[in-house]
Design a protein around this motif. Structure first.
Motif, PDB file in Angstrom:
ATOM      1  N   HIS A 136       0.820  -1.199   0.163  1.00  0.00           N
ATOM      2  CA  HIS A 136       0.009   0.037   0.196  1.00  0.00           C
ATOM      3  C   HIS A 136       0.723   1.288  -0.278  1.00  0.00           C
ATOM      4  CE1 HIS A 136       0.709  -1.472   4.048  1.00  0.00           C
ATOM      5  NE2 HIS A 136       0.618   0.056   4.518  1.00  0.00           N
ATOM      6  N   HIS A 137       2.244   1.011   0.333  1.00  0.00           N
ATOM      7  CA  HIS A 137       3.069   2.380  -0.009  1.00  0.00           C
ATOM      8  C   HIS A 137       3.854   2.074  -1.391  1.00  0.00           C
ATOM      9  CE1 HIS A 137       2.665   2.458   4.810  1.00  0.00           C
ATOM     10  NE2 HIS A 137       2.048   3.270   3.990  1.00  0.00           N
ATOM     11  N   THR A 138       4.447   3.388  -2.030  1.00  0.00           N
ATOM     12  CA  THR A 138       5.065   3.050  -3.194  1.00  0.00           C
ATOM     13  C   THR A 138       6.437   3.629  -3.120  1.00  0.00           C
ATOM     14  OG1 THR A 138       4.151   5.463  -3.600  1.00  0.00           O
ATOM     15  CG2 THR A 138       3.003   3.399  -4.441  1.00  0.00           C
ATOM     16  N   TYR A 139       6.853   4.327  -1.848  1.00  0.00           N
ATOM     17  CA  TYR A 139       8.254   5.014  -1.652  1.00  0.00           C
ATOM     18  C   TYR A 139       9.218   4.162  -1.102  1.00  0.00           C
ATOM     19  CZ  TYR A 139      11.391   8.894  -0.327  1.00  0.00           C
ATOM     20  OH  TYR A 139      12.458   9.798  -0.460  1.00  0.00           O
ATOM     21  N   PHE A 140      10.051   3.808  -1.747  1.00  0.00           N
ATOM     22  CA  PHE A 140      11.171   2.640  -1.474  1.00  0.00           C
ATOM     23  C   PHE A 140      12.598   3.308  -1.457  1.00  0.00           C
ATOM     24  CE2 PHE A 140       7.703  -0.146  -1.851  1.00  0.00           C
ATOM     25  CZ  PHE A 140       7.862  -1.130  -1.101  1.00  0.00           C
ATOM     26  N   LEU A 141      13.406   3.109  -0.911  1.00  0.00           N
ATOM     27  CA  LEU A 141      14.770   3.261  -1.010  1.00  0.00           C
ATOM     28  C   LEU A 141      15.670   2.116  -0.440  1.00  0.00           C
ATOM     29  CD1 LEU A 141      15.157   6.779   0.722  1.00  0.00           C
ATOM     30  CD2 LEU A 141      14.940   6.469  -1.612  1.00  0.00           C
ATOM     31  N   ASP A 142      16.956   2.128  -1.360  1.00  0.00           N
ATOM     32  CA  ASP A 142      17.638   1.085  -0.907  1.00  0.00           C
ATOM     33  C   ASP A 142      18.526   1.440   0.579  1.00  0.00           C
ATOM     34  OD1 ASP A 142      20.718   1.898  -1.139  1.00  0.00           O
ATOM     35  OD2 ASP A 142      19.956   2.578  -3.034  1.00  0.00           O
ATOM     36  N   ASN A 143      18.985   0.480   1.083  1.00  0.00           N
ATOM     37  CA  ASN A 143      19.131   0.487   2.558  1.00  0.00           C
ATOM     38  C   ASN A 143      20.379   1.572   2.803  1.00  0.00           C
ATOM     39  OD1 ASN A 143      20.835  -1.405   1.306  1.00  0.00           O
ATOM     40  ND2 ASN A 143      21.201  -2.612   2.994  1.00  0.00           N
ATOM     41  N   HIS A 144      21.277   1.541   1.850  1.00  0.00           N
ATOM     42  CA  HIS A 144      22.454   2.764   1.913  1.00  0.00           C
ATOM     43  C   HIS A 144      21.874   3.692   1.602  1.00  0.00           C
ATOM     44  CE1 HIS A 144      26.264   4.264   1.455  1.00  0.00           C
ATOM     45  NE2 HIS A 144      25.604   4.810   0.348  1.00  0.00           N
ATOM     46  N   VAL A 145      21.066   4.312   0.668  1.00  0.00           N
ATOM     47  CA  VAL A 145      20.458   5.535   0.370  1.00  0.00           C
ATOM     48  C   VAL A 145      19.621   6.030   1.686  1.00  0.00           C
ATOM     49  CG1 VAL A 145      19.072   7.042  -0.953  1.00  0.00           C
ATOM     50  CG2 VAL A 145      20.618   5.481  -2.016  1.00  0.00           C
ATOM     51  N   LEU A 146      18.816   5.179   2.123  1.00  0.00           N
ATOM     52  CA  LEU A 146      18.025   5.501   3.145  1.00  0.00           C
ATOM     53  C   LEU A 146      18.654   5.879   4.239  1.00  0.00           C
ATOM     54  CD1 LEU A 146      14.981   5.486   4.397  1.00  0.00           C
ATOM     55  CD2 LEU A 146      15.338   3.006   5.161  1.00  0.00           C
ATOM     56  N   LEU A 147      19.930   5.255   4.661  1.00  0.00           N
ATOM     57  CA  LEU A 147      20.658   5.619   5.916  1.00  0.00           C
ATOM     58  C   LEU A 147      21.122   6.873   5.623  1.00  0.00           C
ATOM     59  CD1 LEU A 147      22.428   4.858   8.511  1.00  0.00           C
ATOM     60  CD2 LEU A 147      24.007   4.050   7.027  1.00  0.00           C
ATOM     61  N   ARG A 148      21.975   7.431   4.401  1.00  0.00           N
ATOM     62  CA  ARG A 148      22.414   8.439   4.274  1.00  0.00           C
ATOM     63  C   ARG A 148      21.342   9.659   4.103  1.00  0.00           C
ATOM     64  NH1 ARG A 148      27.889   8.337   5.371  1.00  0.00           N
ATOM     65  NH2 ARG A 148      27.791  10.252   4.231  1.00  0.00           N
ATOM     66  N   SER A 149      20.248   9.209   3.693  1.00  0.00           N
ATOM     67  CA  SER A 149      19.286  10.552   3.565  1.00  0.00           C
ATOM     68  C   SER A 149      18.438  10.888   4.784  1.00  0.00           C
ATOM     69  CB  SER A 149      18.180  10.075   2.472  1.00  0.00           C
ATOM     70  OG  SER A 149      17.583   9.076   2.934  1.00  0.00           O
ATOM     71  N   LYS A 150      18.604  10.046   5.937  1.00  0.00           N
ATOM     72  CA  LYS A 150      18.235  10.411   7.226  1.00  0.00           C
ATOM     73  C   LYS A 150      19.302  10.917   8.290  1.00  0.00           C
ATOM     74  CE  LYS A 150      13.913   8.122   7.233  1.00  0.00           C
ATOM     75  NZ  LYS A 150      12.755   8.882   7.822  1.00  0.00           N
ATOM     76  N   ARG A 151      20.333  11.321   7.761  1.00  0.00           N
ATOM     77  CA  ARG A 151      21.318  11.637   8.505  1.00  0.00           C
ATOM     78  C   ARG A 151      21.058  13.118   9.205  1.00  0.00           C
ATOM     79  NH1 ARG A 151      26.066  14.852   7.024  1.00  0.00           N
ATOM     80  NH2 ARG A 151      25.379  14.563   4.929  1.00  0.00           N
ATOM     81  N   LEU A 153      18.427  13.902  10.909  1.00  0.00           N
ATOM     82  CA  LEU A 153      16.997  14.498  10.678  1.00  0.00           C
ATOM     83  C   LEU A 153      16.529  13.782  11.960  1.00  0.00           C
ATOM     84  CD1 LEU A 153      16.270  13.771   7.010  1.00  0.00           C
ATOM     85  CD2 LEU A 153      16.559  16.094   8.113  1.00  0.00           C
ATOM     86  N   PRO A 154      15.306  14.333  12.495  1.00  0.00           N
ATOM     87  CA  PRO A 154      14.479  13.695  13.581  1.00  0.00           C
ATOM     88  C   PRO A 154      13.872  12.515  13.135  1.00  0.00           C
ATOM     89  CG  PRO A 154      13.427  15.747  12.796  1.00  0.00           C
ATOM     90  CD  PRO A 154      14.670  15.715  11.848  1.00  0.00           C
ATOM     91  N   PRO A 155      13.458  11.894  14.070  1.00  0.00           N
ATOM     92  CA  PRO A 155      12.803  10.680  13.697  1.00  0.00           C
ATOM     93  C   PRO A 155      11.479  10.832  13.009  1.00  0.00           C
ATOM     94  CG  PRO A 155      13.435  10.355  16.042  1.00  0.00           C
ATOM     95  CD  PRO A 155      13.681  11.892  15.448  1.00  0.00           C
ATOM     96  N   CYS A 156      11.331   9.874  11.878  1.00  0.00           N
ATOM     97  CA  CYS A 156      10.077   9.961  11.245  1.00  0.00           C
ATOM     98  C   CYS A 156       9.929  11.213  10.188  1.00  0.00           C
ATOM     99  CB  CYS A 156       8.741  10.031  11.936  1.00  0.00           C
ATOM    100  SG  CYS A 156       8.342   8.580  12.766  1.00  0.00           S
ATOM    101  N   ALA A 157      11.014  12.243  10.061  1.00  0.00           N
ATOM    102  CA  ALA A 157      11.359  12.908   9.084  1.00  0.00           C
ATOM    103  C   ALA A 157      11.214  12.278   7.807  1.00  0.00           C
ATOM    104  CB  ALA A 157      12.073  14.120   9.463  1.00  0.00           C
ATOM    105  N   SER A 158      10.889  12.990   6.783  1.00  0.00           N
ATOM    106  CA  SER A 158      10.959  12.626   5.387  1.00  0.00           C
ATOM    107  C   SER A 158      12.446  12.569   5.031  1.00  0.00           C
ATOM    108  CB  SER A 158      10.186  13.516   4.572  1.00  0.00           C
ATOM    109  OG  SER A 158       8.862  13.325   4.652  1.00  0.00           O
ATOM    110  N   PRO A 159      12.936  11.618   4.072  1.00  0.00           N
ATOM    111  CA  PRO A 159      14.383  11.472   3.751  1.00  0.00           C
ATOM    112  C   PRO A 159      14.627  12.714   2.913  1.00  0.00           C
ATOM    113  CG  PRO A 159      13.315   9.390   3.379  1.00  0.00           C
ATOM    114  CD  PRO A 159      12.177  10.260   3.677  1.00  0.00           C
ATOM    115  N   ASP A 160      16.022  13.016   3.098  1.00  0.00           N
ATOM    116  CA  ASP A 160      16.274  14.205   2.220  1.00  0.00           C
ATOM    117  C   ASP A 160      17.413  13.789   1.375  1.00  0.00           C
ATOM    118  OD1 ASP A 160      17.442  16.325   0.976  1.00  0.00           O
ATOM    119  OD2 ASP A 160      18.242  17.489   2.996  1.00  0.00           O
ATOM    120  N   LEU A 161      17.098  13.225   0.032  1.00  0.00           N
ATOM    121  CA  LEU A 161      17.947  12.716  -0.800  1.00  0.00           C
ATOM    122  C   LEU A 161      19.304  13.417  -1.149  1.00  0.00           C
ATOM    123  CD1 LEU A 161      15.575  10.886  -3.292  1.00  0.00           C
ATOM    124  CD2 LEU A 161      16.558   9.980  -1.231  1.00  0.00           C
TER     125      LEU A 161
END
Length: 211
Positions: A136-151, A153-161
């Motif tokens: 039911h969700h469509t937004y996926f990131l690979d585990n490396h990009v997800l980690l770097r994009s959350k650097r 940021l507060p919990p549950c904030a949208s990733p910053d690519l």
């Protein structure tokens, strides 16, 4: 497997003496005949008793761990095994294989799970590529990009690519033994920059992936 082995060895090398002692004790506990190595029978006996059924169902797992192909596991190969079972028990929701390397994860489920103790929704690259899943969700990131994009940021904030994207190096030319920045006139460079800008804009506007 080589990257997993290197990671396990790095954690062990940076561990405390007590942690290293406990790791050696764990290895000795598996070595029931005290010959300094873990045979396949000792390995599968441990799996049966410890409940790691997902490994039992993979007959090639022991051979993958056996890096020098001598038919048994040494101490460092058992370290790799321990690292895998503690950090890589992640199932692809498309084809049901276990994910030991790079994989894609649903960003929304990743964020919600942190607060509600729910599992993540993960896919191997092949299933994500051919859309071999229903979710039911469509937004996926690979585990490396997800980690770097959350650097940072507060919990549950949208990733910053932008945090995950590698900065574009400026092309250089040599003129009279001096390095100068080249004008952005190359056709490929202009196309590259336009593509990068479009990816960044799409990720902000529509929670798209990096491509």
């Amino acid at each position: 497997m080589e990257e997993l082995h290197a990671a396990a060895l790095a954690y062990y090398s940076n561990g405390s003496p007590e942690l290293q002692r406990l790791a050696w004790s764990f290895f000795q506990s598996m070595d029931t005949n005290n010959d300094g190595r873990i045979s396949s029978s000792e390995f599968y006996e441990f799996l049966q008793q410890s409940g790691y059924s997902w490994i039992v169902n993979d007959p090639s797992f022991f051979m993958k761990l056996d890096r020098n192909h001598d038919g048994a596991l040494d101490f460092y190969e058992v370290l790799t095994f321990y690292y895998i079972v503690k950090t890589r028990n992640i199932l692809c929701q498309g084809c049901r294989v276990y994910l030991c390397g790079l994989y894609f994860t649903c960003v929304a489920c990743f964020d919600v799970g942190a607060d509600h103790h729910q599992g993540t929704y993960d896919l191997c690259a092949a299933c994500y590529r051919i859309r071999n899943f229903y979710h039911h969700h469509t937004y996926f990131l690979d585990n490396h990009v997800l980690l770097r994009s959350k650097r940072g940021l507060p919990p549950c904030a949208s990733p910053d690519l932008n945090k995950a994207m590698t900065p574009v190096p400026q092309p250089l030319v040599i003129y009279n033994n001096y390095y100068l920045q080249a004008p952005e006139r190359n056709k490929w460079f202009q196309a590259y920059r336009l593509f990068e800008i479009a990816v960044a804009a799409a990720s902000i506007a529509a929670n798209c992936t990096i491509m």
